[in-house]
Motif scaffolding. Sequence first.
Motif, PDB file in Angstrom:
ATOM      1  N   GLY A 249       0.819  -1.208   0.000  1.00 13.76           N
ATOM      2  CA  GLY A 249       0.000   0.000   0.000  1.00 13.76           C
ATOM      3  C   GLY A 249       0.848   1.251   0.000  1.00 13.76           C
ATOM      4  N   THR A 250       0.211   2.393  -0.343  1.00  8.30           N
ATOM      5  CA  THR A 250       0.878   3.692  -0.352  1.00  8.30           C
ATOM      6  C   THR A 250       0.257   4.527   0.761  1.00  8.30           C
ATOM      7  N   TYR A 251       1.090   4.981   1.710  1.00 11.84           N
ATOM      8  CA  TYR A 251       0.587   5.567   2.947  1.00 11.84           C
ATOM      9  C   TYR A 251       1.106   6.981   3.160  1.00 11.84           C
ATOM     10  N   CYS A 252       0.409   7.669   4.037  1.00 15.43           N
ATOM     11  CA  CYS A 252       0.771   9.021   4.460  1.00 15.43           C
ATOM     12  C   CYS A 252       2.165   9.013   5.090  1.00 15.43           C
ATOM     13  N   PRO A 253       2.998  10.034   4.822  1.00 17.17           N
ATOM     14  CA  PRO A 253       4.342  10.063   5.413  1.00 17.17           C
ATOM     15  C   PRO A 253       4.335  10.185   6.928  1.00 17.17           C
ATOM     16  N   ALA A 254       3.203  10.588   7.512  1.00 14.54           N
ATOM     17  CA  ALA A 254       3.108  10.727   8.966  1.00 14.54           C
ATOM     18  C   ALA A 254       2.472   9.511   9.630  1.00 14.54           C
ATOM     19  N   THR A 255       2.443   8.390   8.932  1.00 10.42           N
ATOM     20  CA  THR A 255       1.911   7.165   9.538  1.00 10.42           C
ATOM     21  C   THR A 255       2.732   6.797  10.777  1.00 10.42           C
ATOM     22  N   PRO A 256       2.111   6.593  11.936  1.00  8.13           N
ATOM     23  CA  PRO A 256       2.865   6.303  13.161  1.00  8.13           C
ATOM     24  C   PRO A 256       3.708   5.039  13.027  1.00  8.13           C
ATOM     25  N   ASP A 257       4.870   5.018  13.673  1.00 14.40           N
ATOM     26  CA  ASP A 257       5.777   3.869  13.615  1.00 14.40           C
ATOM     27  C   ASP A 257       5.127   2.563  14.071  1.00 14.40           C
ATOM     28  N   PRO A 258       4.332   2.546  15.149  1.00 17.43           N
ATOM     29  CA  PRO A 258       3.709   1.267  15.545  1.00 17.43           C
ATOM     30  C   PRO A 258       2.838   0.664  14.448  1.00 17.43           C
ATOM     31  N   LEU A 259       2.223   1.528  13.625  1.00 14.08           N
ATOM     32  CA  LEU A 259       1.394   1.026  12.531  1.00 14.08           C
ATOM     33  C   LEU A 259       2.252   0.567  11.360  1.00 14.08           C
ATOM     34  N   LYS A 260       3.327   1.282  11.092  1.00 11.95           N
ATOM     35  CA  LYS A 260       4.224   0.897  10.002  1.00 11.95           C
ATOM     36  C   LYS A 260       4.889  -0.445  10.286  1.00 11.95           C
ATOM     37  N   ASN A 261       5.225  -0.692  11.529  1.00 10.61           N
ATOM     38  CA  ASN A 261       5.994  -1.877  11.898  1.00 10.61           C
ATOM     39  C   ASN A 261       5.130  -2.978  12.521  1.00 10.61           C
TER      40      ASN A 261
ATOM     41  N   GLU B 264      -8.355   8.206  -9.260  1.00 10.35           N
ATOM     42  CA  GLU B 264      -8.706   7.702 -10.580  1.00 10.35           C
ATOM     43  C   GLU B 264      -8.101   6.329 -10.781  1.00 10.35           C
ATOM     44  N   LYS B 265      -8.648   5.586 -11.722  1.00 12.33           N
ATOM     45  CA  LYS B 265      -8.090   4.284 -12.053  1.00 12.33           C
ATOM     46  C   LYS B 265      -6.765   4.460 -12.795  1.00 12.33           C
ATOM     47  N   PRO B 266      -5.880   3.467 -12.721  1.00 12.47           N
ATOM     48  CA  PRO B 266      -4.599   3.570 -13.448  1.00 12.47           C
ATOM     49  C   PRO B 266      -4.830   3.730 -14.939  1.00 12.47           C
ATOM     50  N   ASP B 267      -3.982   4.549 -15.580  1.00 11.70           N
ATOM     51  CA  ASP B 267      -4.104   4.748 -17.014  1.00 11.70           C
ATOM     52  C   ASP B 267      -3.344   3.660 -17.760  1.00 11.70           C
ATOM     53  N   SER B 268      -3.263   3.799 -19.086  1.00  7.56           N
ATOM     54  CA  SER B 268      -2.640   2.769 -19.914  1.00  7.56           C
ATOM     55  C   SER B 268      -1.146   2.625 -19.640  1.00  7.56           C
ATOM     56  N   LYS B 269      -0.522   3.646 -19.072  1.00  4.95           N
ATOM     57  CA  LYS B 269       0.908   3.601 -18.761  1.00  4.95           C
ATOM     58  C   LYS B 269       1.187   3.173 -17.332  1.00  4.95           C
ATOM     59  N   GLY B 270       0.157   2.783 -16.614  1.00  3.87           N
ATOM     60  CA  GLY B 270       0.357   2.300 -15.255  1.00  3.87           C
ATOM     61  C   GLY B 270       0.482   3.402 -14.225  1.00  3.87           C
ATOM     62  N   ARG B 271       0.027   4.609 -14.527  1.00  5.72           N
ATOM     63  CA  ARG B 271       0.072   5.707 -13.569  1.00  5.72           C
ATOM     64  C   ARG B 271      -1.292   5.862 -12.905  1.00  5.72           C
ATOM     65  N   VAL B 272      -1.287   6.124 -11.595  1.00  8.96           N
ATOM     66  CA  VAL B 272      -2.522   6.261 -10.851  1.00  8.96           C
ATOM     67  C   VAL B 272      -2.453   7.540 -10.025  1.00  8.96           C
ATOM     68  N   VAL B 273      -3.568   8.244  -9.925  1.00  8.06           N
ATOM     69  CA  VAL B 273      -3.628   9.510  -9.187  1.00  8.06           C
ATOM     70  C   VAL B 273      -4.116   9.220  -7.767  1.00  8.06           C
ATOM     71  N   LEU B 274      -3.287   9.585  -6.776  1.00  7.59           N
ATOM     72  CA  LEU B 274      -3.609   9.404  -5.360  1.00  7.59           C
ATOM     73  C   LEU B 274      -3.619  10.748  -4.663  1.00  7.59           C
ATOM     74  N   ARG B 275      -4.324  10.805  -3.541  1.00  6.55           N
ATOM     75  CA  ARG B 275      -4.336  12.045  -2.767  1.00  6.55           C
ATOM     76  C   ARG B 275      -4.214  11.752  -1.278  1.00  6.55           C
ATOM     77  N   CYS B 276      -3.895  12.769  -0.559  1.00  6.47           N
ATOM     78  CA  CYS B 276      -3.712  12.683   0.889  1.00  6.47           C
ATOM     79  C   CYS B 276      -4.990  12.171   1.550  1.00  6.47           C
ATOM     80  N   PRO B 277      -4.882  11.308   2.562  1.00  7.23           N
ATOM     81  CA  PRO B 277      -6.093  10.781   3.219  1.00  7.23           C
ATOM     82  C   PRO B 277      -6.865  11.834   4.001  1.00  7.23           C
ATOM     83  N   ALA B 278      -6.289  13.035   4.154  1.00  3.52           N
ATOM     84  CA  ALA B 278      -7.006  14.103   4.855  1.00  3.52           C
ATOM     85  C   ALA B 278      -7.791  14.986   3.888  1.00  3.52           C
ATOM     86  N   LEU B 279      -7.760  14.670   2.598  1.00  6.46           N
ATOM     87  CA  LEU B 279      -8.465  15.455   1.590  1.00  6.46           C
ATOM     88  C   LEU B 279      -9.615  14.665   1.000  1.00  6.46           C
TER      89      LEU B 279
END
Length: 639
Positions: A398-410, A441-456
Motif C-alpha cells: 500500500g501507499t501511505y501518508c508520510p506521517a503514519t505512526p511507527d507502531p502502525l508501520k511496523n 482515478e483508475k490507473p491509465d494505460s501507462k500504469g500511472r494512478v492519481v492518489l491524494r492525501c487521506p485528509a483530503l
Amino acid sequence: MSAGDIDYGFTGYTPDLGGMTEAEIMGRGRIHDVIDHQTVVLMEGRVRKTGVLERLQAWRDEDALAFSIGGRPSLIAERAVMTALLLLAKEGSAMFVTNVRDLFMFRLSDASRELLGLEKSLEAFVGHVGEKNRWYANTIRAFQRMNDLMDPFPQERRHSKTYTEIQAILRAHDVDLEVKRKARLDEYTKLFLVMTYYEQPRNIRRASKKMDISFDQTYIGTPTVKGYSKKNLAKRVADEAKVEDMRTLKPGPVDAYAGWHVSTGPRTDVGRGQTDLTDPGKKTSSAEYRWGWEINIAVRVDSEAPGQKRFPALAVAATMSLPNVRVAEEAVSLMRATMAYDLAPGVADADKQYYANSLTERLHDPTFALGYTPSTDYRVDRLGHQGGDHGALYIEGGTYCPATPDPLKNATKELVSGSIDDETYEARIKERRAFRLHQKEKPDSKGRVVLRCPALGPSPTVTCPLREMLKTRKMLPAVDGEDLPDFADKICAQHSVSFDTARNRRTAQAFEYGSKQWDEFHTHARNSIESLNNQVKSGGTEHIESASRRRVRGFGAAQIIVTMLLTNFNLRKIAAFISDKIKDDAKKQVNGEPPVALVRRRDREFHNPYTDTYPPDVKRPTKPKRSDGDETGGPPRRT
C-alpha cells in the motif's frame, strides 16, 4: 524343452494348462472386462472436443519434410491412444502401454473398434503371443508418434548412460527445438483441461465472472531413479576417461533432462541460459533430494466468497518443468493458459517461492500485464516501510501518508518477532487503513494512478495539521505533529499526485496485507492448491507422484500421461460437485416437493405494468389481435 522355452505361437504344440484357463493365460492373470460402448463413445467425443487432433495434424505438417517417399499407413491412430488413456484413467488403472494394448485387443466391442478405427484382434489362444507382440509394437509406435511432436528433450532412453554420454547429450541439445516443443506440450495440456472446464453446467462455470487462481509446484518421479549433478559432471567425465574397459563402469542415469527436487530447505530459480547446480551432496542428506520433474498446477479459487464452494476446485492450467529451473516463467505460463476461458483475470495467489523471491521483470510485471493481481506473503526483510515516492511511504503493498505512526508501520514486523499478539496486530492493521492514500482515478494505460492525501477529498479518513482548512464533523484519527515530515513533499503540498504503479509493483497485492479479507482468501487459496496436490499425488485414482504407474520414459511422455490423469481428476471433481448439489437440493425439499421461490408482494397482489406480470390467481387478460396496420392508423404493413 522346459516350460520357459515353450513357444505358444507354434501351432503344432498344445501346452498343458493345468487348472488355468486360456483367458487367464492370455491376460497374464488378469480378467479383461469389455468396456461399455457408450463409455468409449463418451471418451472419444471428449478427445475430439479438445481440438488436439487438429493441433497434432498441424504440428505434423509443420515438421514434415519437403519431400518424402511415404510409407505404410499407421494401424492405430493417436485418437485411439488418447481415448484408451482416458478410459484407463477413469477406471484407475496403471497408464502402461501394455494396458493400452490389452484394452485394444480384449476390452472393446466391435462397435467400439469401428469407432476408433481398429482392426479386429485375433482372439484364438494359439498364436496369441505373436499377436500381443504385434499389437504392442503398433501401440507404442502410435504413442511415440504423438510424443515425438512434443518432446522438448529427445534422446535415446532404452539404456543407461555413462557420464560422458550424458555430457554429449547436453552439448548436442537444440534449445530452439526445446522451446517449440515445450510450447506444444503445454498447448496439449491446456486443450484437455479447457475441455473439462466446459463440461460443467453453465451456471457453475459462471458462478463468478473472474478467474481467480492459486498455483504451486509439486514433484513427480521419473521411471528411472538414478540422477547426476551438473556441479560435478565434468569431474565424473574426467574419471571415466581414465577407465580402460568401459564395461566395468556401473550403470549411470537414463534421463539427461531431469533434476533434483529439494524436499526441505531453500530452492533456487534458474533462468534461461543458467545452470542448475543443485547437488544432493553427502548420502546422509540424500533424503532431502529426489530425482524427477515438477508439475506446475493452477487451481480455480474464489476471491469473492472464499470457502463457499460455488464451483469445483478444478485444475485450470498445468505445465511440467525441470526442478529449480524457470519457476517464475512457468507461473506466467499458467496464467497465460487461463486466457482460454470465458472469464476475466482476477487474483493470482502463490506462496513465498514465487512473488516473494522472483525478480519483478520475471514475474510481477507479466502478472499485471496479463490482468492478474497477486496475493501472497512477504519475506521478513520486505515487511514494513520499503521506500516511497513524492513523500508517500510504500508499506506492504500500500501507499501511505508520510506521517503514519511507527507502531502502525511496523505492525507486521512486531507480530513476526513476537512483540505483539494477533489481536493487537489486527487492531493496528485496521487503524493503519485510515492513513492509506486515497485513489482518485483508475490507473491509465501507462500504469500511472492519481492518489491524494487521506485528509483530503469528500471522505477523509484522518485529520492533519498541514490541512487545517479541512472542516469535518467526523471523529477521525489525527496525525501527530511529531510524525510530520521535515520537508513537505508533493503528497503533502498538492491536492493529488500521479504515482507510477510499477515502482511499487513488487509488493502490490489484491487485498490489504494482514487484513481479515487477505487472510481469508490467502488461507482458502493455499488450502485449495495443497488439497489438489495431495489428491492427485498420493495414492488414490491419479497417483501422479509415483512413476510406478507410468513407465514410459522421458519428459514428454510423462506430461502426456499426467495430462490424462489431471483430466480425469477434473471430470471426477465435476461429477462429485454436481452429485453433492443434487443431494443438497433434495434436502431442501418440503414434503417431497421442490421449494417454491418467494414472490414479491407487488407481484403477488398487483399487476406490474413494467414487467407485465399478474398475481398467480388472476387470469391474464386476452390482448387484442395485432392488426396489419401500424399504430397510427396508416396503411397496412408490407409483407
